[in-house]
Design a protein around this motif. Structure first.
Motif, mmCIF file in Angstrom:
data_model
loop_
_atom_site.group_PDB
_atom_site.id
_atom_site.type_symbol
_atom_site.label_atom_id
_atom_site.label_comp_id
_atom_site.label_asym_id
_atom_site.label_seq_id
_atom_site.Cartn_x
_atom_site.Cartn_y
_atom_site.Cartn_z
ATOM 1 N N UNK A 108 39.617 44.150 42.674
ATOM 2 C CA UNK A 108 39.620 42.721 42.971
ATOM 3 C C UNK A 108 39.659 41.909 41.682
ATOM 4 N N UNK A 109 38.830 42.284 40.725
ATOM 5 C CA UNK A 109 38.777 41.541 39.462
ATOM 6 C C UNK A 109 40.099 41.673 38.707
ATOM 7 N N UNK A 110 40.711 42.837 38.757
ATOM 8 C CA UNK A 110 41.978 43.029 38.047
ATOM 9 C C UNK A 110 43.133 42.285 38.721
ATOM 10 N N UNK A 111 43.119 42.206 40.036
ATOM 11 C CA UNK A 111 44.221 41.535 40.726
ATOM 12 C C UNK A 111 44.014 40.027 40.818
ATOM 13 N N UNK A 112 42.760 39.585 40.822
ATOM 14 C CA UNK A 112 42.464 38.153 40.947
ATOM 15 C C UNK A 112 41.381 37.748 39.934
ATOM 16 N N UNK A 113 41.734 37.779 38.647
ATOM 17 C CA UNK A 113 40.711 37.505 37.635
ATOM 18 C C UNK A 113 40.158 36.080 37.697
ATOM 19 N N UNK A 114 40.993 35.097 37.992
ATOM 20 C CA UNK A 114 40.500 33.715 38.000
ATOM 21 C C UNK A 114 39.561 33.461 39.176
ATOM 22 N N UNK A 115 39.864 34.061 40.304
ATOM 23 C CA UNK A 115 38.956 33.926 41.446
ATOM 24 C C UNK A 115 37.626 34.616 41.158
ATOM 25 N N UNK A 116 37.687 35.764 40.496
ATOM 26 C CA UNK A 116 36.457 36.472 40.135
ATOM 27 C C UNK A 116 35.612 35.636 39.172
ATOM 28 N N UNK A 117 36.273 34.981 38.226
ATOM 29 C CA UNK A 117 35.546 34.115 37.286
ATOM 30 C C UNK A 117 34.924 32.945 38.032
ATOM 31 N N UNK A 118 35.669 32.367 38.965
ATOM 32 C CA UNK A 118 35.146 31.258 39.766
ATOM 33 C C UNK A 118 33.943 31.679 40.606
ATOM 34 N N UNK A 119 34.028 32.825 41.222
ATOM 35 C CA UNK A 119 32.905 33.325 42.025
ATOM 36 C C UNK A 119 31.694 33.568 41.137
ATOM 37 N N UNK A 120 31.906 34.194 39.991
ATOM 38 C CA UNK A 120 30.798 34.460 39.072
ATOM 39 C C UNK A 120 30.170 33.155 38.577
ATOM 40 N N UNK A 121 30.995 32.165 38.292
ATOM 41 C CA UNK A 121 30.470 30.868 37.844
ATOM 42 C C UNK A 121 29.669 30.205 38.965
ATOM 43 N N UNK A 122 30.178 30.276 40.190
ATOM 44 C CA UNK A 122 29.461 29.695 41.327
ATOM 45 C C UNK A 122 28.119 30.364 41.563
#
Length: 104
Positions: free
Chosen positions: A78-92
């Motif tokens: 998931x992190x490799x295919x959608x890095x920006x979404x993963x960053x957004x989730x982690x920030x949230x």
């Protein structure tokens, strides 16, 4: 980090359970001097329970290992295919944890 913590917790639980089994085996050995049909029956029941507990521990440990490896692989994909979404989730999540930590 989370997978390391889960792995450590699993190892501690496994070690504690194995200690319990060993202690029960010692208790079983110490009761060998007890005589009578009821004592023999009790020892047989305890021994059977120990065998089932060992098998359960083995199966549970293997299943937990497989599930944790699958979860890590899924998260990595998931992190490799959608890095920006993963960053957004982690920030949230970080934001929410920060809010909860500052509340009194």
């Amino acid at each position: 980090m989370v997978s390391n913590t889960a792995k450590q917790a699993q190892e501690v639980l496994s070690a504690d359970f194995q200690t319990l089994v060993k202690d029960t085996e010692k208790l079983l050995a110490h009761t060998a001097s007890l005589a009578g049909e009821q004592a023999d029956e009790l020892r047989a029941q305890i021994n059977e329970s120990l065998l089932r507990a060992r098998e359960t521990l083995k199966v549970t440990g293997e299943a937990a290992k497989v599930r944790s490896q699958e979860a890590v692989a899924t998260a990595e994909d998931y992190v490799q295919t959608k890095p920006w979404q993963a960053i957004g989730i982690a920030a949230g999540v970080g934001f929410l944890v920060g809010l909860l930590a500052t509340r009194h």
